[in-house]
Design a protein around this motif. Sequence first.
Motif, PDB file in Angstrom:
ATOM      1  N   LEU A  75       0.829  -1.207   0.000  1.00 23.83           N
ATOM      2  CA  LEU A  75       0.000   0.000   0.000  1.00 23.83           C
ATOM      3  C   LEU A  75       0.863   1.256   0.000  1.00 23.83           C
ATOM      4  CD1 LEU A  75      -2.929  -0.950   2.403  1.00 23.83           C
ATOM      5  CD2 LEU A  75      -2.962  -0.831  -0.092  1.00 23.83           C
ATOM      6  N   GLY A  76       2.033   1.188   0.632  1.00 22.80           N
ATOM      7  CA  GLY A  76       2.953   2.317   0.576  1.00 22.80           C
ATOM      8  C   GLY A  76       3.438   2.590  -0.833  1.00 22.80           C
ATOM      9  N   LEU A  77       3.698   1.531  -1.586  1.00 23.13           N
ATOM     10  CA  LEU A  77       4.117   1.708  -2.973  1.00 23.13           C
ATOM     11  C   LEU A  77       2.967   2.248  -3.815  1.00 23.13           C
ATOM     12  CD1 LEU A  77       6.383   1.465  -4.992  1.00 23.13           C
ATOM     13  CD2 LEU A  77       5.819  -0.954  -5.284  1.00 23.13           C
ATOM     14  N   TYR A  78       1.731   1.799  -3.532  1.00 20.46           N
ATOM     15  CA  TYR A  78       0.578   2.364  -4.232  1.00 20.46           C
ATOM     16  C   TYR A  78       0.427   3.854  -3.928  1.00 20.46           C
ATOM     17  CZ  TYR A  78      -1.664  -1.440  -6.715  1.00 20.46           C
ATOM     18  OH  TYR A  78      -1.957  -2.404  -7.644  1.00 20.46           O
ATOM     19  N   ASP A  79       0.707   4.237  -2.697  1.00 18.95           N
ATOM     20  CA  ASP A  79       0.642   5.648  -2.350  1.00 18.95           C
ATOM     21  C   ASP A  79       1.613   6.456  -3.219  1.00 18.95           C
ATOM     22  OD1 ASP A  79      -0.129   7.899  -0.434  1.00 18.95           O
ATOM     23  OD2 ASP A  79       2.035   7.823  -0.154  1.00 18.95           O
ATOM     24  N   THR A 245       9.386  -3.406  -7.659  1.00 23.20           N
ATOM     25  CA  THR A 245       9.676  -2.051  -8.111  1.00 23.20           C
ATOM     26  C   THR A 245       9.594  -1.955  -9.627  1.00 23.20           C
ATOM     27  OG1 THR A 245      11.107  -1.632  -6.208  1.00 23.20           O
ATOM     28  CG2 THR A 245      11.405  -0.224  -8.130  1.00 23.20           C
ATOM     29  N   ALA A 246      10.172  -2.924 -10.337  1.00 24.18           N
ATOM     30  CA  ALA A 246      10.116  -2.900 -11.797  1.00 24.18           C
ATOM     31  C   ALA A 246       8.677  -2.973 -12.293  1.00 24.18           C
ATOM     32  CB  ALA A 246      10.931  -4.058 -12.375  1.00 24.18           C
ATOM     33  N   ALA A 264      13.245   8.245  -9.565  1.00 25.51           N
ATOM     34  CA  ALA A 264      13.331   8.292  -8.112  1.00 25.51           C
ATOM     35  C   ALA A 264      13.700   6.941  -7.522  1.00 25.51           C
ATOM     36  CB  ALA A 264      12.003   8.768  -7.527  1.00 25.51           C
ATOM     37  N   ARG A 265      13.456   5.859  -8.287  1.00 27.03           N
ATOM     38  CA  ARG A 265      13.759   4.503  -7.801  1.00 27.03           C
ATOM     39  C   ARG A 265      14.932   3.867  -8.527  1.00 27.03           C
ATOM     40  NH1 ARG A 265       9.458   6.327  -6.327  1.00 27.03           N
ATOM     41  NH2 ARG A 265       8.388   5.620  -4.438  1.00 27.03           N
ATOM     42  N   GLY A 266      15.668   4.656  -9.273  1.00 27.50           N
ATOM     43  CA  GLY A 266      16.855   4.155  -9.939  1.00 27.50           C
ATOM     44  C   GLY A 266      16.557   3.128 -11.012  1.00 27.50           C
ATOM     45  N   ALA A 267      15.397   3.199 -11.626  1.00 28.58           N
ATOM     46  CA  ALA A 267      14.990   2.224 -12.640  1.00 28.58           C
ATOM     47  C   ALA A 267      15.229   2.771 -14.041  1.00 28.58           C
ATOM     48  CB  ALA A 267      13.514   1.867 -12.474  1.00 28.58           C
TER      49      ALA A 267
END
Length: 290
Positions: A75-79, A245-246, A264-267
């Motif tokens: 849910l934090g990633l969805y935020d 993350t990907a 922001a996530r280095g992707a």
Amino acid sequence: MSVSTLASHRWEFDAIGTAWRVDSAAPLTGDDRAAVSSVVDGFDREWSRFRPDSLVRQIAAGGSVAAPPDAAAMLGLYDALDRATGGSVNPLVGDALARRGYDAAYSLLDRGAEPAPGDWRELVQAADGSLTLRGPAIIDVGAIGKGRLVDLVLGVLRSRVEGWLVVDASGDLAVDGVAQRIALEHPYDARRAIGVWTLAAGALCASATNRRAWGDGLHHVLDARTGHPVREYAATWAVAADAMTADAVATALFFEGGPRFAAARGAAWVRMRTDGPVEWSPHCEAELFV
């Protein structure tokens, strides 16, 4: 998306509605496979909106259950996805998908567009060991869920199996210890690739509007603000340290804000517009045929 592997031991199986393949340097024992099956079934029983016995279906009318261990992180990633895409990605998009025909019965009958609840943070929360839904809604973790499960499968195998591993869940894959040349499938012609990405560690996840598509232009990537399928981009590919993350980046790239979310996530990433042009991130290491 196709993958090249060294001579290896291979295990193929079906799970969460798609084909999986594990390639490994060492053969998997029956106990190894049972451990993977247990992880997959556990995740499915927690997060599947298609299973009547899943946790998210149990609280679909509102209620509370013991939270899965990854509920707060997901849910934090969805935020973060919601904020990056201006509300286009939302974990309560399940009802909107069901209305367009992508429901538990796979009816493929379109009943019209319906936005997902914009105030989803007030409706669904993971806190104090509980996953709570304050009102009727269907949680759908499709934007990150398959990537999360790939990470879980790789993790359980990494703790049991020596040597290199590749876990491939039909477009979402994790690589550990062996270089792979991964073809980026053309979204309009599965016999062609728009490029090749070589990956020796980490994860590559792909999403395309020609997958899980039906009806007149309907597919599984909806804008949660409107309930309508996205139209600007046809396919996305993202490389990150882990598959969840990907997967999140691959989803975000269908919307404005996706490139900033990736950075922001280095992707690194590639995406193809519906009218043909291909875009890619700075420092992208994919070999593109454009």
